[in-house]
Write a protein that holds these residues in place. Sequence first.
Motif, short mmCIF file in Angstrom:
data_model
loop_
_atom_site.label_atom_id
_atom_site.label_comp_id
_atom_site.label_asym_id
_atom_site.label_seq_id
_atom_site.Cartn_x
_atom_site.Cartn_y
_atom_site.Cartn_z
N ALA A 1 4.87 -0.96 -5.28
CA ALA A 1 5.43 -1.82 -4.48
C ALA A 1 5.63 -1.21 -3.03
O ALA A 1 6.07 -2.28 -2.10
CB ALA A 1 6.76 -1.90 -5.28
N ARG B 1 1.70 -7.44 -2.06
CA ARG B 1 2.43 -8.26 -3.29
C ARG B 1 1.63 -8.49 -4.28
O ARG B 1 1.95 -8.19 -5.45
CB ARG B 1 3.05 -9.34 -2.76
CG ARG B 1 4.29 -9.88 -3.93
CD ARG B 1 4.89 -10.97 -3.51
NE ARG B 1 5.80 -10.76 -2.36
CZ ARG B 1 6.69 -11.32 -1.67
NH1 ARG B 1 6.65 -12.60 -1.80
NH2 ARG B 1 7.36 -10.75 -0.60
N ARG B 2 0.29 -8.87 -4.11
CA ARG B 2 -0.49 -9.27 -4.96
C ARG B 2 -1.01 -8.37 -5.98
O ARG B 2 -0.82 -8.53 -7.37
CB ARG B 2 -1.67 -10.15 -4.45
CG ARG B 2 -2.84 -10.83 -5.54
CD ARG B 2 -3.91 -11.42 -4.76
NE ARG B 2 -5.17 -11.94 -5.77
CZ ARG B 2 -6.16 -12.42 -5.28
NH1 ARG B 2 -6.47 -12.63 -3.89
NH2 ARG B 2 -6.79 -12.76 -6.31
N TRP C 1 1.77 -7.04 -8.17
CA TRP C 1 2.03 -7.76 -9.38
C TRP C 1 1.11 -7.57 -10.38
O TRP C 1 1.23 -7.44 -11.71
CB TRP C 1 2.07 -9.37 -8.96
CG TRP C 1 3.46 -9.53 -8.54
CD1 TRP C 1 3.89 -9.92 -7.25
CD2 TRP C 1 4.67 -9.79 -9.17
NE1 TRP C 1 5.21 -10.56 -7.06
CE2 TRP C 1 5.70 -10.22 -8.47
CE3 TRP C 1 5.10 -9.52 -10.70
CZ2 TRP C 1 7.16 -10.33 -8.97
CZ3 TRP C 1 6.21 -9.64 -11.25
CH2 TRP C 1 7.31 -10.10 -10.20
#
Length: 413
Positions: free
Chosen positions: A109, A114-115, A118
């Motif tokens: 993080a 962000r991809r 996740w």
Amino acid sequence: MPAESCTTALSRLLALNWGFILLASLGLLVAAQDGMALPWTPMLATLATLALGNMLAALWTRRASNVSPWVLTVVLALDCTALGVLLFFSGGANNPLVTLYLLPLVYAALTLPRRQAWWLAVLAVADYTFLMDFFIPLPGSHSDPALAFRLHTVGMWATFCGAAALMVGLIGKMTAELRARDRALRDFREKQLRDEQWVALGTLAASAAHELGTPLSTLAVLIGEWRRAPLDNPDLHEDLDLMHTQVDACKAALNRLASEAGVARAASRQAADAYMAQLLRQWRTLRPDVAVRYQPDPAAAPQLALDAGVTAALLNLLNNAADASPQEVDIHTNWSGEAFCLSIRNRGPGLSPSLLAAAGTPGAPSSKGGMGLGVALAHATFERLGGEVRLRNRAGGGVEATVILPWPKENAS
């Protein structure tokens, strides 16, 4: 994320992996001494594989010119997989060390887009879910509930201590780096704004110089005619001679501005004492009414290659000192150290704290004796060359302006 940041993040992650491998090895050693019958072969093989992958990644990082975020994602995914294998052979989700999955997720993080973060979260959740039903129980966990509870409590404590140390240390360090980067960006924006102000000021100066050319030529012609005309008052001849000298000095300054505008000229080498003598002669031509006391450095003068803008900046500081106290200006030079130092002292009224704090910025307020745009120009010139201008109020009254200009070693003989 920039390639340089990904490279730094990967290097830091590899260092953390070595720490995890060391702690896991120590944990297995303690378990072996306590006589726990763990599946040693697959667990040791997992640690050895992780160590080998860490070594290969470190060697690749040294040779690679840049690192993409996907490389960092793959390394974190392998870390999660290795942790899952170790947990599979040591109790699965019942092992309190399962919370270590949070560490790679926190790191992802902080460092990954962000991809990719996740994707790692999905992988960690899938591993955790798998370990809830499929695992090899810890030896003795079913036959001795007290031992199992004790192991669970100790494991939770160890996990909390390790996670707290890593998260506080890692996040604290990365936060400090982000703050340092923000400060650097802020300083860069401020410098860019100052540069834009100087460019605008230079454009106005060039326009003003162009407009002053015609009136100066007209004044030179009129003064020449008055000097040739018979005058009854001899004092007028002296005034006209002074006016003629001043107009010629202004025209010479405008000619230099026109010839040097937009041209990067190589600085000519000159002895420091000769340069100061030439500078003071030029200044005394402009300010013949000023009482000057000059004390040069008695040491042998080195050969310097000073930028043409240095002369203009020093003349600005000298003019400010003369405006503040024309009856006394002290000049001291020192070139025996690692920098060319010049101190200009006047006996004027001094500067208020607000003026001292604002000096050196475009548009700064000006005191009665000067220290406005001239000091700002001097600051900009010497900062560009790696030097600085320091201003301070003297104990006996007045202001001391100290110029410190480091020069390359090849410029000194």
